[in-house]
Design a protein around this motif. Structure first.
Motif, PDB file in Angstrom:
ATOM      1  N   ALA A 188      10.263   6.423  -4.870  1.00 53.87           N
ATOM      2  CA  ALA A 188      10.048   5.024  -5.229  1.00 53.87           C
ATOM      3  C   ALA A 188       8.579   4.700  -4.972  1.00 53.87           C
ATOM      4  N   PRO A 189       7.996   3.795  -5.775  1.00 64.01           N
ATOM      5  CA  PRO A 189       8.613   3.015  -6.849  1.00 64.01           C
ATOM      6  C   PRO A 189       8.564   3.695  -8.211  1.00 64.01           C
ATOM      7  N   PHE A 190       8.056   4.914  -8.277  1.00 64.71           N
ATOM      8  CA  PHE A 190       7.826   5.545  -9.572  1.00 64.71           C
ATOM      9  C   PHE A 190       9.112   6.041 -10.218  1.00 64.71           C
ATOM     10  N   ALA A 191      10.078   6.464  -9.404  1.00 63.97           N
ATOM     11  CA  ALA A 191      11.302   7.066  -9.941  1.00 63.97           C
ATOM     12  C   ALA A 191      12.082   6.132 -10.840  1.00 63.97           C
ATOM     13  N   SER A 192      11.957   4.839 -10.605  1.00 60.14           N
ATOM     14  CA  SER A 192      12.769   3.869 -11.354  1.00 60.14           C
ATOM     15  C   SER A 192      12.085   3.353 -12.611  1.00 60.14           C
ATOM     16  N   ASN A 193      10.925   3.922 -12.956  1.00 59.07           N
ATOM     17  CA  ASN A 193      10.186   3.449 -14.126  1.00 59.07           C
ATOM     18  C   ASN A 193      10.029   4.552 -15.160  1.00 59.07           C
ATOM     19  N   PRO A 194      10.065   4.196 -16.436  1.00 57.91           N
ATOM     20  CA  PRO A 194       9.888   5.213 -17.475  1.00 57.91           C
ATOM     21  C   PRO A 194       8.471   5.767 -17.459  1.00 57.91           C
TER      22      PRO A 194
ATOM     23  N   LEU B 214       0.851  -1.185   0.000  1.00 61.33           N
ATOM     24  CA  LEU B 214       0.000   0.000   0.000  1.00 61.33           C
ATOM     25  C   LEU B 214       0.887   1.236   0.000  1.00 61.33           C
ATOM     26  N   ILE B 215       0.596   2.172  -0.894  1.00 60.81           N
ATOM     27  CA  ILE B 215       1.289   3.461  -0.940  1.00 60.81           C
ATOM     28  C   ILE B 215       0.301   4.526  -0.480  1.00 60.81           C
ATOM     29  N   ILE B 216       0.655   5.252   0.559  1.00 58.14           N
ATOM     30  CA  ILE B 216      -0.223   6.280   1.109  1.00 58.14           C
ATOM     31  C   ILE B 216       0.362   7.655   0.851  1.00 58.14           C
ATOM     32  N   LEU B 217      -0.364   8.476   0.124  1.00 58.15           N
ATOM     33  CA  LEU B 217       0.000   9.874  -0.025  1.00 58.15           C
ATOM     34  C   LEU B 217      -0.519  10.639   1.184  1.00 58.15           C
TER      35      LEU B 217
ATOM     36  N   THR C  57      -8.785   4.986  -5.234  1.00 58.31           N
ATOM     37  CA  THR C  57      -7.655   4.067  -5.300  1.00 58.31           C
ATOM     38  C   THR C  57      -7.087   4.004  -6.716  1.00 58.31           C
ATOM     39  N   MET C  58      -5.813   3.631  -6.802  1.00 58.44           N
ATOM     40  CA  MET C  58      -5.211   3.313  -8.100  1.00 58.44           C
ATOM     41  C   MET C  58      -4.252   2.152  -7.917  1.00 58.44           C
ATOM     42  N   GLN C  59      -4.504   1.077  -8.635  1.00 59.55           N
ATOM     43  CA  GLN C  59      -3.646  -0.100  -8.551  1.00 59.55           C
ATOM     44  C   GLN C  59      -2.513  -0.011  -9.579  1.00 59.55           C
ATOM     45  N   PHE C  60      -1.406  -0.673  -9.253  1.00 59.19           N
ATOM     46  CA  PHE C  60      -0.270  -0.739 -10.170  1.00 59.19           C
ATOM     47  C   PHE C  60       0.070  -2.198 -10.422  1.00 59.19           C
ATOM     48  N   PRO C  61       0.320  -2.557 -11.679  1.00 57.81           N
ATOM     49  CA  PRO C  61       0.561  -3.956 -12.012  1.00 57.81           C
ATOM     50  C   PRO C  61       1.864  -4.477 -11.443  1.00 57.81           C
ATOM     51  N   ALA C  62       2.001  -5.789 -11.447  1.00 57.75           N
ATOM     52  CA  ALA C  62       3.158  -6.447 -10.829  1.00 57.75           C
ATOM     53  C   ALA C  62       4.468  -6.052 -11.492  1.00 57.75           C
ATOM     54  N   THR C  63       4.412  -5.512 -12.717  1.00 54.61           N
ATOM     55  CA  THR C  63       5.632  -5.082 -13.403  1.00 54.61           C
ATOM     56  C   THR C  63       6.260  -3.857 -12.730  1.00 54.61           C
ATOM     57  N   ILE C  64       5.485  -3.149 -11.899  1.00 52.30           N
ATOM     58  CA  ILE C  64       6.026  -2.024 -11.123  1.00 52.30           C
ATOM     59  C   ILE C  64       6.540  -2.588  -9.808  1.00 52.30           C
ATOM     60  N   SER C  65       7.829  -2.697  -9.664  1.00 52.42           N
ATOM     61  CA  SER C  65       8.412  -3.264  -8.461  1.00 52.42           C
ATOM     62  C   SER C  65       8.354  -2.274  -7.308  1.00 52.42           C
ATOM     63  N   THR C  66       7.947  -2.752  -6.131  1.00 55.40           N
ATOM     64  CA  THR C  66       7.904  -1.879  -4.957  1.00 55.40           C
ATOM     65  C   THR C  66       9.113  -2.119  -4.035  1.00 55.40           C
ATOM     66  N   ASP C  67      10.072  -2.902  -4.459  1.00 51.95           N
ATOM     67  CA  ASP C  67      11.259  -3.163  -3.632  1.00 51.95           C
ATOM     68  C   ASP C  67      12.145  -1.923  -3.535  1.00 51.95           C
TER      69      ASP C  67
END
Length: 341
Positions: free
Chosen positions: A129-135, A49-52, A331-341
């Motif tokens: 993260a996790p957005f910074a590491s994705n195009p 879960l990502i909380i703004l 809510t907004m879901q993100f697919p498994a291709t977006i890594s949260t590590d």
């Protein structure tokens, strides 16, 4: 190769934006936070879960409300006008099998509300993260996530009242909008519904209040069998349109009617857009908005038939709908291709 994943595909995380005293919930905030607490705790059982939130002070307050394992929660501090991240956060597609974050313009649902912070939200998310590491791709077109439904196989379901509304992209006609959906989502076809918005819905008839893909062959939709219901006839017209629609195979869709709850009104007598189509699919579960109404259990039972491999979770949303949205909207879901590590 571009593909817009379906919501039932494997996810890595769900994003929410926590309300505060400066927002529109005002005196209803305590009740709203109890619903948020239930939603946050439920999501954490299945995925990250990502909380703004807007400050470290607000984060500490939220943490006191969530007696769950904090390792599954990531906090991001950012400014936002509204909590409806379905319409302001990135939409994620797969490009050649890899994630691409799409940043469409947001104009406050056609200029109805202040929206500068919401329109800038994704630029701020890219710092974290996790957005910074994705195009990502900035797209000079107004589009909200609640206005498009994907079956993951090239079909997009939407409404004419929203995407063709001159308060969104007046310079684009229907063919040009379809071309944009093909370009950015890989849409092979667009199914257009001609349907008015529910009372209290100020999104100009977002599809996620009206009709949702449950699988590539099943659509659940908002309905009414009460002739005294204001939307009775228009929903019957929408039902007829859905019955006429065909899958790519040429077969009709399996349709599942979700009857409206009894009307809910705010303190000023304005009707609120309570509906059951605004459910959220997460990993191995479907969260169904409920409103303390006798129809709640019927909606839960019908969606359980649509998702036999998922746990069906009745989710209290009556306080949230007082700000004219519900579970899927927030809510907004993100697919498994977006890594949260």
């Amino acid at each position: 190769m571009i593909r817009f994943p379906a919501e039932w595909e494997k996810q890595s995380a769900v994003l929410i934006a926590w309300p505060d005293q400066s927002g529109d919930f005002g005196g209803n905030l305590n009740d709203v936070e109890q619903s948020y607490r239930f939603i946050a705790e439920t999501i954490c059982r299945y995925e990250s879960l990502i909380i703004l939130c807007k400050s470290a002070v607000q984060q500490r307050h939220i943490e006191t409300l969530l007696p769950v394992e904090k390792s599954g929660i990531r906090f991001i501090h950012a400014d936002y006008n509204d909590i409806w991240v379905r319409d302001t956060a990135f939409l994620t597609v797969e490009k050649d099998g890899k994630p691409l974050l799409l940043n469409f313009r947001f104009n406050g649902w056609g200029g109805k509300y202040e929206h500068a912070a919401d329109n800038a939200l994704n630029r701020n998310l890219l710092k974290h993260a996790p957005f910074a590491s994705n195009p990502h791709l900035d797209i000079d077109m107004v589009l909200e996530g609640g206005s498009v439904e994907s079956d993951g196989e090239g079909t997009i379901l939407t409404t004419k009242q929203c995407l063709l509304n001159p308060n969104r992209n007046p310079e684009l006609n229907r063919d040009q909008i379809e071309a944009q959906l093909q370009k950015h989502f890989g849409a092979e076809r667009v199914l257009w519904i001609d349907q008015e918005n529910l009372d209290g819905d100020d999104t100009d008839a977002h599809i996620d209040t009206l009709a949702r893909f449950c699988s590539s062959d099943t659509i659940a939709y908002t309905s009414s069998n009460d002739p005294s219901e204001k939307h009775y006839q228009s929903l019957k017209n929408m039902e007829a349109q859905l019955k006429a629609m065909k899958m790519i195979s040429g077969e009709p869709y399996k349709l599942v009617a979700l009857d409206l709850p009894k009307p809910i009104f705010d303190a000023d007598g304005k009707r609120l857009p309570a509906n059951y189509s605004n459910f959220l699919i997460i990993n191995d579960a479907v969260m169904v908005p409920v409103y303390d109404d006798p129809m709640d259990q019927t909606a839960v039972d019908k969606l359980a038939e649509c998702f036999p491999q998922h746990e069906i979770i009745a989710t209290p949303c009556r306080p949230i709908v007082h700000q004219y949205g519900s579970l899927h909207c927030m809510t907004m879901q993100f697919p498994a291709t977006i890594s949260t590590d």
